[in-house]
Design an enzyme around this catalytic site. Sequence first.
Site, PDB file in Angstrom:
ATOM      1  N   GLU A 116      33.828  85.878   6.901  1.00  0.00           N
ATOM      2  CA  GLU A 116      34.377  85.713   5.554  1.00  0.00           C
ATOM      3  C   GLU A 116      34.553  84.246   5.185  1.00  0.00           C
ATOM      4  O   GLU A 116      35.148  83.933   4.153  1.00  0.00           O
ATOM      5  CB  GLU A 116      35.733  86.425   5.455  1.00  0.00           C
ATOM      6  CG  GLU A 116      35.709  87.888   5.842  1.00  0.00           C
ATOM      7  CD  GLU A 116      34.834  88.737   4.933  1.00  0.00           C
ATOM      8  OE1 GLU A 116      34.655  88.352   3.768  1.00  0.00           O
ATOM      9  OE2 GLU A 116      34.322  89.775   5.403  1.00  0.00           O
ATOM     10  N   HIS A 175      34.931 100.007  -1.252  1.00  0.00           N
ATOM     11  CA  HIS A 175      35.624  98.746  -1.533  1.00  0.00           C
ATOM     12  C   HIS A 175      36.968  99.039  -2.201  1.00  0.00           C
ATOM     13  O   HIS A 175      37.213  98.647  -3.343  1.00  0.00           O
ATOM     14  CB  HIS A 175      34.758  97.861  -2.428  1.00  0.00           C
ATOM     15  CG  HIS A 175      34.328  96.583  -1.767  1.00  0.00           C
ATOM     16  ND1 HIS A 175      33.478  96.561  -0.678  1.00  0.00           N
ATOM     17  CD2 HIS A 175      34.631  95.283  -2.025  1.00  0.00           C
ATOM     18  CE1 HIS A 175      33.270  95.312  -0.312  1.00  0.00           C
ATOM     19  NE2 HIS A 175      33.965  94.515  -1.104  1.00  0.00           N
ATOM     20  N   ASP A 212      40.598  92.720  -2.265  1.00  0.00           N
ATOM     21  CA  ASP A 212      40.093  91.728  -1.320  1.00  0.00           C
ATOM     22  C   ASP A 212      40.383  92.230   0.093  1.00  0.00           C
ATOM     23  O   ASP A 212      41.207  93.121   0.296  1.00  0.00           O
ATOM     24  CB  ASP A 212      40.781  90.380  -1.555  1.00  0.00           C
ATOM     25  CG  ASP A 212      40.080  89.231  -0.840  1.00  0.00           C
ATOM     26  OD1 ASP A 212      38.891  89.386  -0.491  1.00  0.00           O
ATOM     27  OD2 ASP A 212      40.725  88.184  -0.628  1.00  0.00           O
ATOM     28  N   ARG A 235      36.984  92.892   6.373  1.00  0.00           N
ATOM     29  CA  ARG A 235      37.835  92.859   7.563  1.00  0.00           C
ATOM     30  C   ARG A 235      38.442  94.226   7.841  1.00  0.00           C
ATOM     31  O   ARG A 235      38.525  94.659   9.001  1.00  0.00           O
ATOM     32  CB  ARG A 235      38.933  91.800   7.383  1.00  0.00           C
ATOM     33  CG  ARG A 235      38.458  90.377   7.606  1.00  0.00           C
ATOM     34  CD  ARG A 235      39.454  89.358   7.082  1.00  0.00           C
ATOM     35  NE  ARG A 235      39.442  89.321   5.627  1.00  0.00           N
ATOM     36  CZ  ARG A 235      40.358  88.688   4.888  1.00  0.00           C
ATOM     37  NH1 ARG A 235      41.357  88.068   5.470  1.00  0.00           N
ATOM     38  NH2 ARG A 235      40.274  88.686   3.579  1.00  0.00           N
ATOM     39  N   MET A 236      38.861  94.917   6.784  1.00  0.00           N
ATOM     40  CA  MET A 236      39.441  96.245   6.960  1.00  0.00           C
ATOM     41  C   MET A 236      38.406  97.236   7.487  1.00  0.00           C
ATOM     42  O   MET A 236      38.703  98.051   8.368  1.00  0.00           O
ATOM     43  CB  MET A 236      40.017  96.735   5.633  1.00  0.00           C
ATOM     44  CG  MET A 236      41.268  96.007   5.187  1.00  0.00           C
ATOM     45  SD  MET A 236      42.694  96.360   6.253  1.00  0.00           S
ATOM     46  CE  MET A 236      42.998  98.077   5.827  1.00  0.00           C
ATOM     47  N   ALA A 237      37.187  97.170   6.964  1.00  0.00           N
ATOM     48  CA  ALA A 237      36.138  98.076   7.427  1.00  0.00           C
ATOM     49  C   ALA A 237      35.849  97.859   8.913  1.00  0.00           C
ATOM     50  O   ALA A 237      35.712  98.825   9.678  1.00  0.00           O
ATOM     51  CB  ALA A 237      34.860  97.856   6.611  1.00  0.00           C
ATOM     52  N   ARG A 238      35.778  96.595   9.328  1.00  0.00           N
ATOM     53  CA  ARG A 238      35.456  96.294  10.719  1.00  0.00           C
ATOM     54  C   ARG A 238      36.597  96.644  11.658  1.00  0.00           C
ATOM     55  O   ARG A 238      36.374  96.875  12.850  1.00  0.00           O
ATOM     56  CB  ARG A 238      35.050  94.814  10.833  1.00  0.00           C
ATOM     57  CG  ARG A 238      33.752  94.500  10.093  1.00  0.00           C
ATOM     58  CD  ARG A 238      33.277  93.086  10.314  1.00  0.00           C
ATOM     59  NE  ARG A 238      34.088  92.061   9.693  1.00  0.00           N
ATOM     60  CZ  ARG A 238      33.941  91.617   8.442  1.00  0.00           C
ATOM     61  NH1 ARG A 238      33.014  92.159   7.647  1.00  0.00           N
ATOM     62  NH2 ARG A 238      34.712  90.647   7.958  1.00  0.00           N
TER      63      ARG A 238
END
Length: 268
Positions: free
Chosen positions: A31, A173, A177, A181-184
């Site tokens: 990011e 999504h 924002d 990071r949340m997905a990973r």
Amino acid sequence: MTFLDGFDPDIRKALMVQLRNLWTHSTTALEGNSLTLGETAFVIGEGLTIKGKPVKDHQEVIGHAKAIDLLYDLLRNHAVIGDQDIFLLHKAVQTNVVVDIFKPVGAWKKEPNGTNAIIDDRQVFINFASPEDVPYLMKDWIGLLNLRMTEHLSEMAALSAYVDLHVSFVRIHPFFDGNGRMARLLANLPVLNSGYPPIIIPNENRIEYIRFLSEYDFQVGPAKRGAPLLPEPGKLMAFKSFCANAWGATKLLVERGRREQEKRGEPK
């Protein structure tokens, strides 16, 4: 049985620190975070700052390290994951808090969002799910997550679960924002729950990673209420291979720990 079994306490602790540092560095670097792996480890471990580096970058790595701890707490303490658990993780990840009711932290987005991408050497704009559809889509997504958490998955099934959850979360999504990071983080819950080390996307492959996600999102269009979370799953085979290769980094850390343990003999 998990990848942490069979280690002396100090080797297990060292391995967990190595995984936390690598995970935090890789995902924040994707990011745009400027801290190196060594600087990331120093900031998290010592609580000190690096001269010349932005305060935001320090906050991001500390927040992500906290989010990893919360993720392990979810595995230990929650039989079923809910939206409030996800909001708590988002509050840890989203350290650069903007006081704006249209950009909430720890809540679903209020405004539409999208991103620029290059597809077939053309500049395009990719729309994500509309704010109105997000609560319904995330209810389906959380259902898929909890379903994958109900059984011990084989290595290939864990990889598939990671890919499906990762791609569908990014496609929705749901936050203004912090979605990458949340997905990973969240996509690794079934992986960890089944006893495997986390899958960590390397920053060195950032361009390839973004290309896989952008091409899929562009080809299938935005997620919509009542439609499948992952249409045309055959288009994800290349991304699955990419993630399988990325998994090698954490498997190598575990293997190195095993070799250290073998030098000592049976764990105490």
